[in-house]
Design an enzyme around this catalytic site. Structure first.
Site, mmCIF file in Angstrom:
data_model
loop_
_atom_site.group_PDB
_atom_site.id
_atom_site.type_symbol
_atom_site.label_atom_id
_atom_site.label_comp_id
_atom_site.label_asym_id
_atom_site.label_seq_id
_atom_site.Cartn_x
_atom_site.Cartn_y
_atom_site.Cartn_z
ATOM 1 C CE1 TYR A 53 -9.084 -3.717 0.484
ATOM 2 C CE2 TYR A 53 -8.349 -1.601 -0.354
ATOM 3 C CZ TYR A 53 -8.092 -2.773 0.326
ATOM 4 O OH TYR A 53 -6.842 -3.007 0.846
ATOM 5 C CD GLU A 103 -8.263 -9.355 -3.957
ATOM 6 O OE1 GLU A 103 -7.098 -9.760 -3.722
ATOM 7 O OE2 GLU A 103 -9.102 -9.136 -3.054
ATOM 8 C CG ASN A 145 -3.526 -2.602 7.048
ATOM 9 O OD1 ASN A 145 -3.468 -2.026 5.965
ATOM 10 N ND2 ASN A 145 -4.494 -3.451 7.358
ATOM 11 C CG PHE A 192 -13.348 1.092 7.454
ATOM 12 C CD1 PHE A 192 -12.778 0.553 6.307
ATOM 13 C CD2 PHE A 192 -14.037 0.231 8.303
ATOM 14 C CE1 PHE A 192 -12.891 -0.790 5.998
ATOM 15 C CE2 PHE A 192 -14.158 -1.130 8.010
ATOM 16 C CZ PHE A 192 -13.579 -1.626 6.852
ATOM 17 C CB THR A 227 -7.355 -6.603 9.545
ATOM 18 O OG1 THR A 227 -7.742 -7.732 8.758
ATOM 19 C CG2 THR A 227 -7.770 -5.329 8.840
ATOM 20 N NE ARG A 236 -6.290 -12.644 4.726
ATOM 21 C CZ ARG A 236 -7.035 -11.540 4.814
ATOM 22 N NH1 ARG A 236 -6.853 -10.547 3.946
ATOM 23 N NH2 ARG A 236 -7.936 -11.421 5.745
ATOM 24 C CE LYS A 246 -3.806 -2.454 2.308
ATOM 25 N NZ LYS A 246 -4.708 -2.521 3.500
ATOM 26 C CG HIS A 287 -4.784 -6.449 -0.554
ATOM 27 N ND1 HIS A 287 -6.011 -6.628 0.025
ATOM 28 C CD2 HIS A 287 -4.765 -7.253 -1.644
ATOM 29 C CE1 HIS A 287 -6.714 -7.493 -0.710
ATOM 30 N NE2 HIS A 287 -5.974 -7.878 -1.721
ATOM 31 N NE ARG A 326 -2.049 -5.991 6.948
ATOM 32 C CZ ARG A 326 -3.143 -6.586 6.514
ATOM 33 N NH1 ARG A 326 -3.702 -7.578 7.205
ATOM 34 N NH2 ARG A 326 -3.712 -6.211 5.380
HETATM 35 P P1 GTP Z 1 -6.673 -6.200 2.986
HETATM 36 O O1 GTP Z 1 -5.602 -7.226 2.795
HETATM 37 O O2 GTP Z 1 -6.205 -4.794 2.724
HETATM 38 O O3 GTP Z 1 -7.933 -6.552 2.212
HETATM 39 O O4 GTP Z 1 -7.008 -6.241 4.545
HETATM 40 P P2 GTP Z 1 -7.812 -7.364 5.343
HETATM 41 O O5 GTP Z 1 -8.322 -8.410 4.398
HETATM 42 O O6 GTP Z 1 -6.923 -7.805 6.450
HETATM 43 O O7 GTP Z 1 -9.026 -6.531 5.938
HETATM 44 P P3 GTP Z 1 -10.364 -6.082 5.201
HETATM 45 O O8 GTP Z 1 -10.437 -6.636 3.826
HETATM 46 O O9 GTP Z 1 -11.490 -6.340 6.143
HETATM 47 O O10 GTP Z 1 -10.170 -4.494 5.135
HETATM 48 C C1 GTP Z 1 -9.448 -3.905 4.068
HETATM 49 C C2 GTP Z 1 -8.637 -2.758 4.589
HETATM 50 O O11 GTP Z 1 -9.520 -1.756 5.051
HETATM 51 C C3 GTP Z 1 -7.758 -3.086 5.786
HETATM 52 O O12 GTP Z 1 -6.527 -3.664 5.444
HETATM 53 C C4 GTP Z 1 -7.562 -1.708 6.369
HETATM 54 O O13 GTP Z 1 -6.584 -0.972 5.649
HETATM 55 C C5 GTP Z 1 -8.932 -1.088 6.144
HETATM 56 N N1 GTP Z 1 -9.784 -1.299 7.313
HETATM 57 C C6 GTP Z 1 -10.442 -2.425 7.688
HETATM 58 N N2 GTP Z 1 -11.111 -2.245 8.825
HETATM 59 C C7 GTP Z 1 -10.873 -0.955 9.184
HETATM 60 C C8 GTP Z 1 -11.296 -0.149 10.289
HETATM 61 O O14 GTP Z 1 -12.024 -0.588 11.170
HETATM 62 N N3 GTP Z 1 -10.819 1.134 10.307
HETATM 63 C C9 GTP Z 1 -10.004 1.634 9.334
HETATM 64 N N4 GTP Z 1 -9.585 2.899 9.415
HETATM 65 N N5 GTP Z 1 -9.601 0.919 8.289
HETATM 66 C C10 GTP Z 1 -10.032 -0.367 8.222
HETATM 67 MG MG MG Z 2 -9.368 -7.968 2.663
#
Ligand code: GTP
Ligand code: MG
Length: 150
Positions: A49, A126, A112, A57, A91, A85, A9, A115, A102
């Site tokens: 996304y 994707e 973070n 968010f 996350t 992962r 990112k 992805h 992370r």
């Molecule tokens: P990705 O690998 O980026 O898809 O992350 P993930 O699969 O671990 O989490 P998810 O797909 O649920 O969320 C995608 C992204 O949204 C996260 O990696 C964060 O950058 C952001 N995100 C998720 N939950 C929150 C939240 O509660 N607050 C904020 N500010 N950002 C969030």
């Molecule tokens: Mg995700």
């Protein structure tokens, strides 16, 4: 020959973590089959996304992701989706194990670093969203074949 979409990112790029993140996947024995840096458009990231579009968010997530270039990659190898992962960590970085990307390099969910696809189906969607078929390199690696796999 499972594949996953892994992306560094904008915070990871700005902080100079591209090499370290790539190195972790290389050292593990995974094969890099596609790589590019790009500044993605808002529309492109909203589509990426799409499952999160109703989350509170979501606007800040998109603002974060368009704030600079990302490094988009496809990694290939046994169980890469699940292992990718695990290598990224939870996350929320405060819940990410030390030793994960992370857990080693970040503190807050909204910054973070990286992805990773959360399922094989997501990975396929994707990869098709970020790469044209001719940007993916399906090369044979005898070294990996003999010395990473039994
Ligand atoms: P990705 O690998 O980026 O898809 O992350 P993930 O699969 O671990 O989490 P998810 O797909 O649920 O969320 C995608 C992204 O949204 C996260 O990696 C964060 O950058 C952001 N995100 C998720 N939950 C929150 C939240 O509660 N607050 C904020 N500010 N950002 C969030
Ligand atoms: Mg995700």
């Amino acid at each position: 020959n499972e594949r996953s979409f892994i992306m560094i990112k904008p915070d990871g790029v700005h902080r100079g973590l591209v090499g370290k993140i790539i190195q972790r996947f290389e050292e593990r024995g995974y094969k890099l089959v596609a790589l590019k840096q790009m500044t993605a458009s808002k529309a492109h990231l909203e589509e990426h996304y799409i499952d999160l579009k109703d989350k509170p968010f979501f606007p800040s997530l998109i603002n974060y992701m368009v704030s600079g270039p990302v490094v988009a990659m496809v990694w290939q190898g046994l169980d890469i989706v699940k292992q990718g992962r695990a290598m990224l960590g939870a996350t929320n970085p405060l819940a990410s194990a030390p030793g994960s990307i992370r857990g080693d390099y970040s503190i807050q969910t909204g910054r973070n670093i990286c992805h990773g696809s959360d399922s094989v189906d997501s990975a396929n969607r994707e990869i098709a969203h970020w790469f044209k078929a001719d940007e993916i390199n399906d090369y044979n690696s005898p070294f990996i074949n003999s010395w990473v796999y039994e």
